[in-house]
Design an enzyme around this catalytic site. Structure first.
Site, mmCIF file in Angstrom:
data_model
loop_
_atom_site.group_PDB
_atom_site.id
_atom_site.type_symbol
_atom_site.label_atom_id
_atom_site.label_comp_id
_atom_site.label_asym_id
_atom_site.label_seq_id
_atom_site.Cartn_x
_atom_site.Cartn_y
_atom_site.Cartn_z
ATOM 1 N N ASP A 74 0.815 -1.222 0.000
ATOM 2 C CA ASP A 74 0.000 0.000 0.000
ATOM 3 C C ASP A 74 0.846 1.268 0.000
ATOM 4 O O ASP A 74 0.673 2.142 -0.846
ATOM 5 C CB ASP A 74 -0.919 0.041 1.238
ATOM 6 C CG ASP A 74 -2.053 -0.972 1.155
ATOM 7 O OD1 ASP A 74 -2.382 -1.406 0.036
ATOM 8 O OD2 ASP A 74 -2.595 -1.310 2.217
ATOM 9 N N SER B 229 -3.889 -9.534 7.496
ATOM 10 C CA SER B 229 -3.396 -8.183 7.688
ATOM 11 C C SER B 229 -2.798 -8.128 9.086
ATOM 12 O O SER B 229 -3.457 -8.480 10.061
ATOM 13 C CB SER B 229 -4.554 -7.193 7.552
ATOM 14 O OG SER B 229 -4.229 -6.004 8.240
ATOM 15 N N ASP C 205 -7.696 2.910 12.790
ATOM 16 C CA ASP C 205 -6.409 3.600 12.717
ATOM 17 C C ASP C 205 -6.483 4.933 11.984
ATOM 18 O O ASP C 205 -5.830 5.899 12.362
ATOM 19 C CB ASP C 205 -5.361 2.682 12.080
ATOM 20 C CG ASP C 205 -4.950 1.573 13.043
ATOM 21 O OD1 ASP C 205 -4.906 1.848 14.257
ATOM 22 O OD2 ASP C 205 -4.681 0.452 12.595
ATOM 23 N N ARG D 274 -0.335 4.525 17.547
ATOM 24 C CA ARG D 274 -0.807 5.514 16.577
ATOM 25 C C ARG D 274 -0.552 6.966 16.980
ATOM 26 O O ARG D 274 -0.077 7.753 16.164
ATOM 27 C CB ARG D 274 -2.292 5.293 16.240
ATOM 28 C CG ARG D 274 -2.604 3.933 15.621
ATOM 29 C CD ARG D 274 -1.582 3.528 14.596
ATOM 30 N NE ARG D 274 -1.977 2.336 13.851
ATOM 31 C CZ ARG D 274 -1.169 1.702 13.028
ATOM 32 N NH1 ARG D 274 0.071 2.118 12.843
ATOM 33 N NH2 ARG D 274 -1.589 0.631 12.376
#
Ligand code: ARG
Length: 419
Positions: free
Chosen positions: A13, A173, A122, A93
């Protein structure tokens, strides 16, 4: 040319994003790879970013800040989202957001970018944190903006000569850092399906029949922060890495969670968090010795609010500061040693001690030396039960009788009507 700071993981990505951002927004990309203990070859990731066309590739070691400012406060607060998830991904994060903003300021960038999808937590954590810290910075989220499937992305990469990472195409993932590993997608999307063995990388099968001798660990806490292992001082990053290995060997810290995402979806995630499991268990054990009953009860309320706040991306909030101040206050006497026994799949507390212990042997003992005032118990019971006996006599016994009172609510009502 204006620049954008991209949180670059080295995966498909964000690799495609380097080119896509340039094409779509005409911005030069500064790739930043932040190490929160994700166990990757950072040098080659940075090189790949440059090969794809980033104008700069930076590597930031965020591990000790992550532990000091994010993991330890969460440990002191005993935070588990919905009672299960130690919040590894969620905790990293706000740190990553902060570092992106810092680099953007240093570089005079006009935007920051991340690789989050449009349906997870996220993106919310990143966007809310970035908007709070630097409202003037534009946020670009390529994966949320483009409508490409994985195959489209691979085709785009081929078309643009983007060297895609040669992974063994994991069906999952995965996100990982020191505090844990989060795995979703693939067969895990069926909540009825037992996770296949290949989901797990940090933990051995806790049901393995191979013999494994139990292992004892002594963890020393100072104000709720672990500072020594087996009597030897140890820094946080090293301790967590070591416990992940040690407890992982015993299959400790596997969590299968159907969780409620902030965006309203239920999702199934498998977590591996050996170190977090051991440390949270040990920390709670120490608090059971050093906090009063009422402090423990109230702190549980604070913990669950604190966990929600972390999960929901509200790290940079006044409410967080308020709760953190409360938690710090609770840790004044949370110093001592906890003895933990690791066996397959289990981390048991077998001992705890503290110079601030509230445990009083003379009060607790059933042997000689007992100083508890047994007679005082009579008066206590009388007053403690007073409202119950009063109400029973005024309302319950006359209406439903002894029998009705033995039954559960609904049944007691039926009895009442019969009379
Ligand atoms: N569900 C977790 C959270 O929202 C982890 C998210 C990332 N998981 C992943 N497998 N990429 O904090």
């Amino acid at each position: 040319m204006s620049t954008v700071v991209l949180a670059y993981s080295g995966g498909l990505d964000t690799s495609v994003a380097i080119r896509w951002i340039k094409e779509k927004y005409n911005l030069d990309v500064i790739a930043v790879t932040i190490d929160v203990g994700n166990d990757r070859d950072l040098q080659s990731i940075a090189e790949r970013a440059m090969k794809i066309g980033a104008v700069k590739a930076l590597i930031v070691d965020g591990r000790s800040d992550f532990v000091r400012y994010f993991v330890w406060p969460a440990l002191q607060a005993n935070t588990l989202y919905e009672g299960q998830y130690p919040l590894a991904t969620a905790l990293a994060r706000p740190l990553i957001a902060r570092l992106l903003v810092e680099v953007a300021r240093q570089e005079g960038s006009v935007a920051v970018a991340h690789g989050c999808t449009g349906k997870g937590n996220d993106q919310v954590r990143f966007d809310v944190s970035i908007n709070t810290l630097a409202p003037d910075l534009k946020i670009i989220a390529p994966v949320r903006e483009w409508s490409m499937t994985r195959d489209n992305e691979i085709a785009y990469a081929a078309e643009h000569n983007i060297p895609i990472p040669v992974t063994n195409a994991s069906p999952y993932s995965v996100d990982q850092n020191l505090w844990g590993r989060s795995v979703e997608c693939g067969v895990l999307e069926d909540p009825w399906a037992e996770p296949p063995a290949d989901v797990y990388e940090w933990t051995d099968d806790p049901n393995s029949s191979e013999t494994l001798e139990p292992e004892y660990l002594e963890i020393t806490f100072q104000h709720g922060v672990p500072v020594a292992l087996n009597g030897e001082e140890i820094d946080g990053v090293t301790l967590i890495e070591l416990l992940n290995k040690q407890a992982g060997k015993f299959g400790i810290g596997r969590i299968d969670h159907i969780e409620n995402r902030l965006v309203g979806i239920k999702s199934r995630e498998i977590y591996e968090s050996p170190a977090a499991t051991v440390l949270l268990t040990a920390h709670k054990a120490l608090e059971s010795l050093t906090l009063s009953r009422e402090q423990i009860r109230f702190k549980e309320l604070v913990s669950s609010e604190y966990a929600r706040l972390i999960y929901n991306g509200q790290w940079y909030s006044a409410l967080h500061q308020d709760l953190a101040t409360y938690v710090q206050s609770t840790q004044r006497f949370a110093s001592g040693v906890v003895r933990v026994k690791l066996t397959r799949g289990q981390c048991a507390i077998v001992g705890r001690k503290s110079e601030h212990s509230l445990y009083d042997h003379a009060l607790a003992t059933y042997d000689s030396g007992d100083q508890f005032d047994h007679n005082a118990a009579l008066g206590f019971i009388k007053l403690w039960g007073l409202p119950l006996t009063t109400q029973a006599q005024a309302q319950l016994l006359p209406s439903v009788g002894l029998e009705g009172n033995l039954l559960s609510n609904g049944q007691a009502k039926v009895k009442l009507i019969e009379k």
